[in-house]
Design an enzyme around this catalytic site. Sequence first.
Site, PDB file in Angstrom:
ATOM      1  N   MET A  31      -7.788  -4.620  -6.019  1.00  0.00           N
ATOM      2  CA  MET A  31      -8.680  -5.472  -5.220  1.00  0.00           C
ATOM      3  C   MET A  31      -8.463  -5.201  -3.725  1.00  0.00           C
ATOM      4  O   MET A  31      -8.863  -6.004  -2.876  1.00  0.00           O
ATOM      5  CB  MET A  31      -8.449  -6.938  -5.558  1.00  0.00           C
ATOM      6  N   HIS A  38       0.752  -0.892  -4.837  1.00  0.00           N
ATOM      7  CA  HIS A  38      -0.454  -0.167  -5.275  1.00  0.00           C
ATOM      8  C   HIS A  38      -0.238   1.351  -5.157  1.00  0.00           C
ATOM      9  O   HIS A  38      -0.609   2.111  -6.042  1.00  0.00           O
ATOM     10  CB  HIS A  38      -1.646  -0.507  -4.367  1.00  0.00           C
ATOM     11  N   GLN A  62     -13.252 -13.194 -11.582  1.00  0.00           N
ATOM     12  CA  GLN A  62     -11.893 -13.545 -11.999  1.00  0.00           C
ATOM     13  C   GLN A  62     -11.246 -14.594 -11.103  1.00  0.00           C
ATOM     14  O   GLN A  62     -10.095 -14.959 -11.303  1.00  0.00           O
ATOM     15  CB  GLN A  62     -11.019 -12.302 -12.111  1.00  0.00           C
ATOM     16  N   GLY A 149       0.155  -2.692 -12.844  1.00  0.00           N
ATOM     17  CA  GLY A 149       1.504  -3.124 -12.478  1.00  0.00           C
ATOM     18  C   GLY A 149       2.029  -4.182 -13.438  1.00  0.00           C
ATOM     19  O   GLY A 149       1.291  -5.054 -13.890  1.00  0.00           O
ATOM     20  N   SER A 187       2.674  -8.081  -2.701  1.00  0.00           N
ATOM     21  CA  SER A 187       1.393  -8.625  -3.133  1.00  0.00           C
ATOM     22  C   SER A 187       0.465  -8.690  -1.934  1.00  0.00           C
ATOM     23  O   SER A 187       0.918  -8.966  -0.811  1.00  0.00           O
ATOM     24  CB  SER A 187       1.601 -10.044  -3.687  1.00  0.00           C
ATOM     25  N   SER A 188      -0.815  -8.446  -2.172  1.00  0.00           N
ATOM     26  CA  SER A 188      -1.783  -8.546  -1.076  1.00  0.00           C
ATOM     27  C   SER A 188      -1.785  -9.962  -0.496  1.00  0.00           C
ATOM     28  O   SER A 188      -2.079 -10.151   0.682  1.00  0.00           O
ATOM     29  CB  SER A 188      -3.189  -8.220  -1.578  1.00  0.00           C
TER      30      SER A 188
END
Length: 284
Positions: A31, A38, A62, A149, A187-188
């Site tokens: 995303m 990533h 989602q 992941g 994490s983003s």
Amino acid sequence: MPIPFATVIDLQAALNKDRIDGKKIGFVPTMGALHAGHLSLIARAAEENDVVVCSIFVNPTQFNNASDLEKYPRMPDADIHLLKQAGCDYAFLPSVDEIYPNGKQLLDIDFGALEKVMEGEFRPGHFKGMATVVNRLFEIVNPEKAYFGKKDFQQLAIVKNMVKQLRLPVNVIGCDTLRQDDGLAMSSRNMLLTPPQRKAAPLIYKGMMTAQEFIPFHTVEAVKELVIRYIQQSPLLKVEYFEIVNPETLQPIQNWSECKEVQACIAVLTEGPRLIDNVTYFTI
Ligand code: AMP
């Protein structure tokens, strides 16, 4: 520089040519707001395939929370730059219409007990939306191998289950979680943490890791309580769930004797982003 594509038809034209040349295609769906986690998936895909496709698509179906969708970080230019260094050949950045040309119809698939616990319980509809987009992306890219992941442990289990149920010709590969030096899983969403929240967040991994040494001496319930208390020593962190589950069925275990290896999965609420993580415990 990866070649950027916005449409299915253009991406497929390039991929068809590669396939005729006998090239193996590896795929990493994301995303965006890319980080080293990533990029580790892309690097692995580059090692194991001739052509690597990375999709960047913030999938509306989602998100069960409109503000989470709206706040989700988007930075396509920086992403393309990072992809260049990681060995990605094609970056696929489709519009919502490109992915859902006939409206946002969800995939009709039942994941049974796998989708009833943890993220499935606290984010209703999340996995149906995720499976829908992954299925659609698989249909577009038609990769030999796709990389996910373990950071999203339940997501990985559900994607594998979908591939099995729909008999899709793709090999789904789970990759280890990359962490910051202080243990926080990359994490983003971490970039949405305030400085005090960011300082508190490593307690999540530390708390889960302290449990391993307690396992021989405490019940499952007692270990769960210890971990939750450890993490919640910070008033900035509120554990939404902490489950210790059978890694195959994702169902909570009652006794350590049930499995040699169990997965501890957590979601933590901050006033800002919601964070998830998981670790493996060895019970013997
Ligand atoms: P996302 O962009 O969050 O949807 O993630 C795209 C893919 O990268 C998913 O398969 C994630 O599980 C994976 N991923 C996210 N964070 C990490 C991490 N810290 N280490 C390894 N993989 C990750």
